[in-house]
Design a protein around this motif. Structure first.
Motif, mmCIF file in Angstrom:
data_model
loop_
_atom_site.group_PDB
_atom_site.id
_atom_site.type_symbol
_atom_site.label_atom_id
_atom_site.label_comp_id
_atom_site.label_asym_id
_atom_site.label_seq_id
_atom_site.Cartn_x
_atom_site.Cartn_y
_atom_site.Cartn_z
ATOM 1 N N ALA A 73 0.828 -1.212 0.000
ATOM 2 C CA ALA A 73 0.000 0.000 0.000
ATOM 3 C C ALA A 73 0.860 1.258 0.000
ATOM 4 O O ALA A 73 0.512 2.246 -0.660
ATOM 5 C CB ALA A 73 -0.946 -0.009 1.195
ATOM 6 N N GLY A 74 1.962 1.221 0.710
ATOM 7 C CA GLY A 74 2.856 2.378 0.718
ATOM 8 C C GLY A 74 3.408 2.680 -0.661
ATOM 9 O O GLY A 74 3.428 3.835 -1.102
ATOM 10 N N GLU A 75 3.847 1.648 -1.356
ATOM 11 C CA GLU A 75 4.378 1.851 -2.706
ATOM 12 C C GLU A 75 3.264 2.244 -3.681
ATOM 13 O O GLU A 75 3.468 3.087 -4.558
ATOM 14 C CB GLU A 75 5.105 0.599 -3.191
ATOM 15 C CG GLU A 75 6.401 0.339 -2.436
ATOM 16 C CD GLU A 75 7.399 1.484 -2.536
ATOM 17 O OE1 GLU A 75 7.829 1.806 -3.670
ATOM 18 O OE2 GLU A 75 7.736 2.075 -1.492
ATOM 19 N N ALA A 76 2.098 1.649 -3.516
ATOM 20 C CA ALA A 76 0.971 2.007 -4.386
ATOM 21 C C ALA A 76 0.560 3.461 -4.172
ATOM 22 O O ALA A 76 0.236 4.164 -5.136
ATOM 23 C CB ALA A 76 -0.214 1.072 -4.127
ATOM 24 N N ALA A 77 0.605 3.921 -2.925
ATOM 25 C CA ALA A 77 0.253 5.313 -2.641
ATOM 26 C C ALA A 77 1.217 6.267 -3.340
ATOM 27 O O ALA A 77 0.806 7.308 -3.866
ATOM 28 C CB ALA A 77 0.243 5.560 -1.137
ATOM 29 N N ILE A 78 2.482 5.916 -3.374
ATOM 30 C CA ILE A 78 3.460 6.742 -4.085
ATOM 31 C C ILE A 78 3.146 6.760 -5.583
ATOM 32 O O ILE A 78 3.132 7.820 -6.218
ATOM 33 C CB ILE A 78 4.894 6.250 -3.806
ATOM 34 C CG1 ILE A 78 5.271 6.580 -2.361
ATOM 35 C CG2 ILE A 78 5.890 6.855 -4.793
ATOM 36 C CD1 ILE A 78 6.554 5.950 -1.887
ATOM 37 N N ASP A 79 2.854 5.593 -6.145
ATOM 38 C CA ASP A 79 2.534 5.517 -7.569
ATOM 39 C C ASP A 79 1.270 6.311 -7.899
ATOM 40 O O ASP A 79 1.232 7.054 -8.887
ATOM 41 C CB ASP A 79 2.345 4.062 -8.007
ATOM 42 C CG ASP A 79 3.625 3.247 -7.944
ATOM 43 O OD1 ASP A 79 4.728 3.843 -7.880
ATOM 44 O OD2 ASP A 79 3.521 2.000 -7.945
ATOM 45 N N VAL A 80 0.251 6.161 -7.065
ATOM 46 C CA VAL A 80 -1.023 6.843 -7.310
ATOM 47 C C VAL A 80 -0.865 8.356 -7.209
ATOM 48 O O VAL A 80 -1.364 9.094 -8.063
ATOM 49 C CB VAL A 80 -2.112 6.330 -6.339
ATOM 50 C CG1 VAL A 80 -3.343 7.230 -6.332
ATOM 51 C CG2 VAL A 80 -2.512 4.904 -6.720
ATOM 52 N N ARG A 110 7.819 5.058 3.194
ATOM 53 C CA ARG A 110 9.157 4.559 2.855
ATOM 54 C C ARG A 110 10.161 4.776 3.977
ATOM 55 O O ARG A 110 11.125 4.028 4.085
ATOM 56 C CB ARG A 110 9.681 5.249 1.598
ATOM 57 C CG ARG A 110 9.153 4.651 0.342
ATOM 58 C CD ARG A 110 9.943 5.152 -0.845
ATOM 59 N NE ARG A 110 9.445 4.519 -2.057
ATOM 60 C CZ ARG A 110 9.605 5.022 -3.248
ATOM 61 N NH1 ARG A 110 10.247 6.163 -3.412
ATOM 62 N NH2 ARG A 110 9.137 4.390 -4.300
ATOM 63 N N VAL A 111 9.957 5.806 4.775
ATOM 64 C CA VAL A 111 10.975 6.175 5.756
ATOM 65 C C VAL A 111 10.542 6.011 7.211
ATOM 66 O O VAL A 111 11.372 6.103 8.115
ATOM 67 C CB VAL A 111 11.467 7.622 5.524
ATOM 68 C CG1 VAL A 111 12.132 7.742 4.164
ATOM 69 C CG2 VAL A 111 10.330 8.622 5.666
ATOM 70 N N MET A 112 9.264 5.777 7.453
ATOM 71 C CA MET A 112 8.795 5.599 8.826
ATOM 72 C C MET A 112 8.801 4.112 9.173
ATOM 73 O O MET A 112 8.373 3.282 8.387
ATOM 74 C CB MET A 112 7.403 6.204 8.993
ATOM 75 C CG MET A 112 7.426 7.718 8.783
ATOM 76 S SD MET A 112 5.858 8.506 9.069
ATOM 77 C CE MET A 112 5.870 8.572 10.834
#
Length: 133
Positions: A73-80, A110-112
């Protein structure tokens, strides 16, 4: 992701290309990227729903799903949010639209702790039969 997608939907329907007499939603490339946003958002929601079901049902892979869902979800949020910035163009930088804040906030995963890299290592350990720590 839901908010960024909804804000993008509203912007595409309201913003007009006066020289073409069309909304941004009538532009094929904008629609393609908007569709990518919707698909990524729905995929993350499906993984979250499966994770919650795994926890509720006490499935064996429940702990693995918890690790996977935060990373995915974290990576998808960045992509979205990247796509939202692209699709909405300069308007995405205006605070009123809300996308610029979501773009910035999406990067926090990514950093937390646990960072996405740490989660991916945990998932890799789990699927290879290694102890998590």
């Amino acid at each position: 992701m839901e908010a960024a997608t909804a804000e993008t939907t509203a912007h595409l329907g309201a913003a007009r290309l006066e020289h073409l007499g069309q909304t941004l939603a009538e532009q094929p490339l904008a629609r393609v990227d908007h569709a990518r946003m919707r698909i990524a958002t729905d995929q993350a929601a499906a993984l979250l729903a499966d994770t919650l079901a795994a926890l509720e049902d006490g499935r064996e892979e429940a702990a693995l799903r918890v690790l996977e869902v935060k990373a995915a979800a974290g990576e998808a949020a960045i992509d979205v949010t990247d796509l939202a910035m692209k699709v909405c163009g300069g308007a995405a930088f205006r605070k009123e639209l809300g996308i610029e804040r979501r773009f910035r906030d999406a990067r926090a995963a990514r950093v937390m702790a646990p960072t996405t890299d740490a989660l991916l290592d945990f998932v890799g350990r789990a699927i290879n039969g290694l102890p998590l720590l």
